[in-house]
Enzyme design. Structure first.
Site, PDB file in Angstrom:
ATOM      1  N   ILE A  15      16.070  43.090  34.830  1.00 15.61           N
ATOM      2  CA  ILE A  15      15.018  43.606  33.696  1.00 15.61           C
ATOM      3  C   ILE A  15      14.611  42.523  32.687  1.00 15.61           C
ATOM      4  O   ILE A  15      13.434  42.367  32.236  1.00 15.61           O
ATOM      5  CB  ILE A  15      15.536  44.748  33.213  1.00 15.61           C
ATOM      6  CG1 ILE A  15      16.135  46.098  33.989  1.00 15.61           C
ATOM      7  CG2 ILE A  15      14.819  45.212  31.919  1.00 15.61           C
ATOM      8  CD1 ILE A  15      16.501  47.314  33.586  1.00 15.61           C
ATOM      9  N   THR A  87      28.231  46.559  33.008  1.00 16.05           N
ATOM     10  CA  THR A  87      28.866  47.853  33.048  1.00 16.05           C
ATOM     11  C   THR A  87      30.352  47.464  33.566  1.00 16.05           C
ATOM     12  O   THR A  87      30.620  46.556  34.313  1.00 16.05           O
ATOM     13  CB  THR A  87      28.229  48.801  34.144  1.00 16.05           C
ATOM     14  OG1 THR A  87      28.004  47.726  35.322  1.00 16.05           O
ATOM     15  CG2 THR A  87      27.328  49.203  33.738  1.00 16.05           C
ATOM     16  N   GLN A 142      27.091  60.064  31.209  1.00 18.19           N
ATOM     17  CA  GLN A 142      27.370  59.825  32.646  1.00 18.19           C
ATOM     18  C   GLN A 142      28.827  59.615  32.967  1.00 18.19           C
ATOM     19  O   GLN A 142      29.526  58.734  32.538  1.00 18.19           O
ATOM     20  CB  GLN A 142      26.681  58.361  33.208  1.00 18.19           C
ATOM     21  CG  GLN A 142      27.112  58.207  34.741  1.00 18.19           C
ATOM     22  CD  GLN A 142      26.431  59.429  35.633  1.00 18.19           C
ATOM     23  OE1 GLN A 142      25.369  60.000  35.401  1.00 18.19           O
ATOM     24  NE2 GLN A 142      27.257  59.787  36.475  1.00 18.19           N
ATOM     25  N   GLN A 145      31.317  56.567  32.955  1.00 18.75           N
ATOM     26  CA  GLN A 145      30.654  55.671  32.163  1.00 18.75           C
ATOM     27  C   GLN A 145      30.773  55.885  30.463  1.00 18.75           C
ATOM     28  O   GLN A 145      30.078  55.565  29.786  1.00 18.75           O
ATOM     29  CB  GLN A 145      29.385  55.293  32.328  1.00 18.75           C
ATOM     30  CG  GLN A 145      28.781  54.608  33.729  1.00 18.75           C
ATOM     31  CD  GLN A 145      27.502  54.411  33.814  1.00 18.75           C
ATOM     32  OE1 GLN A 145      26.652  54.883  33.280  1.00 18.75           O
ATOM     33  NE2 GLN A 145      27.162  53.072  34.459  1.00 18.75           N
ATOM     34  N   TYR A 148      30.259  52.577  28.673  1.00 18.29           N
ATOM     35  CA  TYR A 148      28.744  52.201  28.871  1.00 18.29           C
ATOM     36  C   TYR A 148      27.746  53.478  27.904  1.00 18.29           C
ATOM     37  O   TYR A 148      26.995  52.977  26.981  1.00 18.29           O
ATOM     38  CB  TYR A 148      28.503  52.298  30.063  1.00 18.29           C
ATOM     39  CG  TYR A 148      26.860  51.609  30.391  1.00 18.29           C
ATOM     40  CD1 TYR A 148      26.745  50.460  30.538  1.00 18.29           C
ATOM     41  CD2 TYR A 148      25.907  52.676  30.881  1.00 18.29           C
ATOM     42  CE1 TYR A 148      25.208  50.073  30.644  1.00 18.29           C
ATOM     43  CE2 TYR A 148      24.751  52.172  31.047  1.00 18.29           C
ATOM     44  CZ  TYR A 148      24.204  50.701  31.035  1.00 18.29           C
ATOM     45  OH  TYR A 148      23.060  50.559  31.408  1.00 18.29           O
TER      46      TYR A 148
END
Ligand code: NDP
Length: 242
Positions: A15, A87, A142, A145, A148
Site C-alpha cells: 500500500i 502483523t 479481529q 489480532q 494489531y
C-alpha cells in the site's frame, strides 16, 4: 497540487508503495522509508524514481535522525503518511509478550515517533497533512489480532486528538481504514482463511493498493483543509463503521 514535500513510512512496497507513487504523480516530492527489505527498496527506487531511506520507525531517535536527513535534501515536510505496519497474529491465550510489543511498537509507537518530528514545523508554517493508515480490524476487532486491533484502534484515537490540536494551525490529521488489500501482508494469510474473508466482502474481491492511495491523495490536497479527524473507510462494504 503545489509541490508539497511528503514522507511515506513503509513507502517502498504494498500500500505504501502505491501511496508514494500516487503522491509523486500528484506533484509531490516524496521520500519513502522502509525497515530492512533492501531488494524491494532498490527495485522500487529504480522503477519509481523515489528516494528511499532505511530505519526502524519504532525507534524514536532513528525517526529523528531519519526525518532530519530527508529534510536536509527535500526541505520541510508538508505531508506525513504513517503507513508502516506489521502483523504478529495469534490467539490471545497463546500470544507471547513479544508479539504484543512488536506490533504496538511498529504500528502505534511509530505514529508518535514520526508525527512528533514533523508536527511542530507544520504548525509554525500553517500547513500540514498527517494521514494514518489504520485498518478495518482496528474498527471492528479481529480474533487472532488483539495486538494489531489495539494498535490500529489506537491510531484512530490519536488521529482524533491530534486533529483537534492541529486544526487552528492548518494541520489536518486523518486516518484511512482499508479492508483486505492484495499485498504481501495479506498473501501471508492461509488460502482457506482467505476464501472465508473474501466471502465476507460484498464487493467480492480484495482491494487494490491504488484504491487506498487515491484516498491519501484526496486528503493530502491543499483543498482538503476542512476534512480533519476523519476516518475514511475503504473496505468493499465489509464493515460499516459508525
Ligand atoms: P506490507 O507488509 O506489504 O509492507 C509494509 C511496509 O512497512 C514495508 O515497506 C516495510 O518495510 C515497512 N515496515 C514495517 N515495519 C517497519 C518498521 N518497524 N520500520 C520501518 N518500516 C517498516 O504491508 P501492507 O502494504 O499490506 O500494509 C501497509 C499498511 O496498511 C500497514 O500499516 C497495514 O497494517 C495497513 N493495512 C493493510 C491491509 C492489507 O490488507 N494489506 C489492510 C488494512 C490495513 P520492508 O519492506 O523493509 O519490510
Amino acid at each position: 497540487m503545489t509541490t508539497r514535500k511528503a514522507i511515506v513510512t513503509g513507502g517502498t512496497r504494498g500500500i505504501g508503495g502505491a501511496i508514494s507513487i500516487a503522491l509523486k504523480e500528484a506533484g509531490c516530492t516524496v521520500a519513502a522509508t522502509y525497515a530492512g527489505n533492501d531488494d524491494a527498496a532498490r527495485k522500487f527506487k529504480a522503477e519509481a524514481g523515489i528516494n528511499v531511506f532505511k530505519w526502524d520507525v519504532g525507534d524514536y531517535d532513528a525517526c529523528k535522525a531519519g526525518v532530519a536527513e530527508i529534510e536536509k535534501t527535500q526541505g520541510p515536510t508538508d505531508i506525513l503518511v504513517n503507513n508502516a505496519g506489521i502483523t504478529r497474529d495469534g490467539f490471545f491465550h497463546k500470544m507471547k509478550p513479544e508479539q504484543w510489543r512488536e506490533v504496538i511498537r511498529a504500528d502505534l509507537d511509530s505514529v508518535f515517533n514520526m508525527s512528533h518530528q514533523v508536527f511542530p514545523g507544520m504548525r509554525e508554517r500553517g500547513f500540514g497533512r498527517i494521514i494514518n493508515i489504520t485498518s478495518v480490524n482496528g474498527q471492528k476487532g479481529q480474533a487472532g489480532q488483539t495486538n494489531y486491533s489495539a494498535a490500529k484502534a489506537g491510531m484512530i484515537g490519536f488521529t482524533r486528538a491530534l486533529a483537534q490540536e492541529g486544526a487552528f494551525k492548518g494541520v489536518t490529521v486523518n486516518a484511512i481504514a482499508p479492508g483486505y488489500i492484495a499485498t504481501d501482508m495479506v498473501a501471508a494469510v492461509d488460502e482457506s482463511v482467505m476464501q472465508k474473508i473474501i466471502a465476507q466482502i460484498p464487493v467480492g474481491r480484495l482491494g487494490e493498493a491504488e484504491e487506498i492511495a487515491r484516498c491519501v491523495v484526496f486528503l493530502a490536497e491543499d483543498k482538503a483543509g476542512f476534512i480533519t479527524g476523519s476516518v475514511i473507510t475503504a473496505n468493499g462494504g465489509q464493515y460499516f463503521a459508525g
